[in-house]
Write a protein that holds these residues in place. Sequence first.
Motif, PDB file in Angstrom:
ATOM      1  N   HIS A 114       0.851  -1.192   0.000  1.00  0.00           N
ATOM      2  CA  HIS A 114       0.000   0.000   0.000  1.00  0.00           C
ATOM      3  C   HIS A 114       0.894   1.253   0.000  1.00  0.00           C
ATOM      4  O   HIS A 114       1.946   1.259   0.631  1.00  0.00           O
ATOM      5  CB  HIS A 114      -0.872  -0.042   1.257  1.00  0.00           C
ATOM      6  CG  HIS A 114      -1.945   0.986   1.262  1.00  0.00           C
ATOM      7  ND1 HIS A 114      -1.699   2.303   1.582  1.00  0.00           N
ATOM      8  CD2 HIS A 114      -3.259   0.911   0.956  1.00  0.00           C
ATOM      9  CE1 HIS A 114      -2.834   2.986   1.489  1.00  0.00           C
ATOM     10  NE2 HIS A 114      -3.796   2.150   1.109  1.00  0.00           N
ATOM     11  N   PRO A 115       0.478   2.308  -0.731  1.00  0.00           N
ATOM     12  CA  PRO A 115       1.318   3.513  -0.808  1.00  0.00           C
ATOM     13  C   PRO A 115       1.695   4.085   0.570  1.00  0.00           C
ATOM     14  O   PRO A 115       2.815   4.608   0.720  1.00  0.00           O
ATOM     15  CB  PRO A 115       0.469   4.520  -1.586  1.00  0.00           C
ATOM     16  CG  PRO A 115      -0.799   3.835  -1.958  1.00  0.00           C
ATOM     17  CD  PRO A 115      -0.689   2.392  -1.627  1.00  0.00           C
ATOM     18  N   HIS A 222      -7.808  15.145   6.307  1.00  0.00           N
ATOM     19  CA  HIS A 222      -7.786  14.461   7.606  1.00  0.00           C
ATOM     20  C   HIS A 222      -8.555  13.151   7.552  1.00  0.00           C
ATOM     21  O   HIS A 222      -9.605  13.068   6.928  1.00  0.00           O
ATOM     22  CB  HIS A 222      -8.402  15.343   8.691  1.00  0.00           C
ATOM     23  CG  HIS A 222      -7.634  16.603   8.940  1.00  0.00           C
ATOM     24  ND1 HIS A 222      -7.891  17.766   8.266  1.00  0.00           N
ATOM     25  CD2 HIS A 222      -6.591  16.860   9.760  1.00  0.00           C
ATOM     26  CE1 HIS A 222      -7.053  18.705   8.684  1.00  0.00           C
ATOM     27  NE2 HIS A 222      -6.247  18.179   9.581  1.00  0.00           N
ATOM     28  N   SER A 223      -8.000  12.147   8.227  1.00  0.00           N
ATOM     29  CA  SER A 223      -8.666  10.856   8.322  1.00  0.00           C
ATOM     30  C   SER A 223      -8.646  10.469   9.803  1.00  0.00           C
ATOM     31  O   SER A 223      -7.700  10.815  10.514  1.00  0.00           O
ATOM     32  CB  SER A 223      -7.883   9.846   7.487  1.00  0.00           C
ATOM     33  OG  SER A 223      -8.058   8.564   8.008  1.00  0.00           O
ATOM     34  N   PHE A 346      -6.293   7.128  -0.045  1.00  0.00           N
ATOM     35  CA  PHE A 346      -5.482   6.091   0.599  1.00  0.00           C
ATOM     36  C   PHE A 346      -6.336   5.011   1.254  1.00  0.00           C
ATOM     37  O   PHE A 346      -5.915   3.888   1.431  1.00  0.00           O
ATOM     38  CB  PHE A 346      -4.591   6.697   1.677  1.00  0.00           C
ATOM     39  CG  PHE A 346      -3.448   7.520   1.149  1.00  0.00           C
ATOM     40  CD1 PHE A 346      -2.576   6.998   0.204  1.00  0.00           C
ATOM     41  CD2 PHE A 346      -3.249   8.803   1.606  1.00  0.00           C
ATOM     42  CE1 PHE A 346      -1.510   7.745  -0.267  1.00  0.00           C
ATOM     43  CE2 PHE A 346      -2.181   9.555   1.137  1.00  0.00           C
ATOM     44  CZ  PHE A 346      -1.314   9.033   0.197  1.00  0.00           C
ATOM     45  N   PHE A 347      -7.555   5.402   1.676  1.00  0.00           N
ATOM     46  CA  PHE A 347      -8.340   4.484   2.510  1.00  0.00           C
ATOM     47  C   PHE A 347      -9.580   3.953   1.812  1.00  0.00           C
ATOM     48  O   PHE A 347     -10.332   3.182   2.375  1.00  0.00           O
ATOM     49  CB  PHE A 347      -8.709   5.178   3.827  1.00  0.00           C
ATOM     50  CG  PHE A 347      -7.501   5.711   4.543  1.00  0.00           C
ATOM     51  CD1 PHE A 347      -6.510   4.839   4.977  1.00  0.00           C
ATOM     52  CD2 PHE A 347      -7.323   7.071   4.734  1.00  0.00           C
ATOM     53  CE1 PHE A 347      -5.377   5.318   5.616  1.00  0.00           C
ATOM     54  CE2 PHE A 347      -6.187   7.553   5.366  1.00  0.00           C
ATOM     55  CZ  PHE A 347      -5.210   6.675   5.812  1.00  0.00           C
ATOM     56  N   GLU A 348      -9.836   4.412   0.569  1.00  0.00           N
ATOM     57  CA  GLU A 348     -11.022   3.929  -0.146  1.00  0.00           C
ATOM     58  C   GLU A 348     -10.764   2.580  -0.815  1.00  0.00           C
ATOM     59  O   GLU A 348     -11.684   1.916  -1.261  1.00  0.00           O
ATOM     60  CB  GLU A 348     -11.444   4.962  -1.202  1.00  0.00           C
ATOM     61  CG  GLU A 348     -12.171   6.139  -0.561  1.00  0.00           C
ATOM     62  CD  GLU A 348     -12.339   7.329  -1.484  1.00  0.00           C
ATOM     63  OE1 GLU A 348     -11.766   7.295  -2.612  1.00  0.00           O
ATOM     64  OE2 GLU A 348     -13.018   8.275  -1.092  1.00  0.00           O
ATOM     65  N   ARG A 352      -7.809   0.729  -8.812  1.00  0.00           N
ATOM     66  CA  ARG A 352      -7.160   1.508  -9.883  1.00  0.00           C
ATOM     67  C   ARG A 352      -6.106   2.444  -9.313  1.00  0.00           C
ATOM     68  O   ARG A 352      -4.996   2.554  -9.821  1.00  0.00           O
ATOM     69  CB  ARG A 352      -8.208   2.322 -10.669  1.00  0.00           C
ATOM     70  CG  ARG A 352      -9.122   1.461 -11.510  1.00  0.00           C
ATOM     71  CD  ARG A 352     -10.303   2.253 -11.995  1.00  0.00           C
ATOM     72  NE  ARG A 352     -11.077   2.759 -10.849  1.00  0.00           N
ATOM     73  CZ  ARG A 352     -12.181   3.473 -10.956  1.00  0.00           C
ATOM     74  NH1 ARG A 352     -12.656   3.814 -12.137  1.00  0.00           N
ATOM     75  NH2 ARG A 352     -12.832   3.879  -9.882  1.00  0.00           N
ATOM     76  N   PHE A 353      -6.458   3.097  -8.196  1.00  0.00           N
ATOM     77  CA  PHE A 353      -5.503   3.999  -7.537  1.00  0.00           C
ATOM     78  C   PHE A 353      -4.331   3.208  -6.958  1.00  0.00           C
ATOM     79  O   PHE A 353      -3.170   3.520  -7.174  1.00  0.00           O
ATOM     80  CB  PHE A 353      -6.216   4.797  -6.440  1.00  0.00           C
ATOM     81  CG  PHE A 353      -5.285   5.535  -5.515  1.00  0.00           C
ATOM     82  CD1 PHE A 353      -4.648   6.696  -5.933  1.00  0.00           C
ATOM     83  CD2 PHE A 353      -5.041   5.063  -4.231  1.00  0.00           C
ATOM     84  CE1 PHE A 353      -3.782   7.376  -5.077  1.00  0.00           C
ATOM     85  CE2 PHE A 353      -4.180   5.744  -3.367  1.00  0.00           C
ATOM     86  CZ  PHE A 353      -3.553   6.892  -3.798  1.00  0.00           C
TER      87      PHE A 353
END
Length: 361
Positions: A114-115, A222-223, A346-348, A352-353
């Motif tokens: 993951h990035p 923000h997450s 980042f969290f979805e 594709r991303f």
Amino acid sequence: MSEIDALKLQLESLQSEALAAFSAADSLNDLQALRVSYLGKKGALTEVLKGVGKLPPEDRPVIGKFVNQTKQALAAALDATEAELAVKAKSARIESEKVDVSLPGRSGPKGALHPVQQGLDELTAIFVQMGFDVAEGPEIEDEFHNFDALNIPPEHPARAMHDTFFIKDMRNADGTEPMLLRTHTSPVQIRAMKRFLAEGGEPPLAVVAPGRVYRCDYDVTHSPMFHQVEVFKVDHDVSLSHLKGVLQYFLSAYFEKDVAIRLRPHYFPFTEPSAEVDIGCVFCAGKGCRICKGSGWIEVLGSGMIHPNVLKSVGIDAGEFSGFAFGLGVERMVMLKQGIPDLRLFFENDVRFLSRMGVAK
Ligand SMILES: [Zn+2]
């Protein structure tokens, strides 16, 4: 022409027509249909036999013999053709099911880190290269490590700014404090220093602490769960210029170019003096753009000299030792480096991303 000769001729032409039809058949189904149409109860040969009944009784055995010969000839031809077609069908099936065992197998899609994990690894590696030790701490913390020991006593306004998730009905071991999800990786600073001293260590102590943190906040930047890297060093005579030198080296290494940095005076409870650190905008090289809002500078992290109260809280003599510390948001660093506009990507978990960002490992 006598009737008997006429019937013989009819049988001969029926036979040659049938044989031609049999050899033209190209499937077992076609051949079966031909068998029915010539030899079946309502077939051509039965039609001919009907004519036999009209013959005088003495002629009937003669023509009967012809009919039988024709029937046998047709049946034999049908059987032979059927055998041929069966062989052909079998070899066609073998051909179609043939497997080339020398072909390379189909491999599944390759996974990738993951990035955010890549960012954590990359950031941590730079400090490890500079000689910092990696430390980790619990994500469920008590108030002492998350706040008090970091010079954020109860009633301190910074506590309100941290939008803390408290854990319902959970208290620390002696029941004196509520437990919470850590709001930053700074508690690892306290835990690492305490552990180091408990093991009889003497500064210098240099630590990088990557990890997950939580705040009650959610928008494009923000997450509620995000990642930080905490970096600190304690030794004799550690000064602000050590901090600036480490930041300059680290930020240039991370962005893979010589970035300009500036320290802006700021306030954090756990450092004194404190500074926000800006880098010359990596998108416009300082000329001014949408991302740096025309200023040419982008804020990347908070830093400062460790507050004497923090050193005292773990039992380090603040008169003899000093230290610097800084903490940075991993998602923010990856967004700046990769030009990602929205933290929520980042969290979805949109494949594709992730696959565009991913580096196969
Ligand atoms: Zn810019």
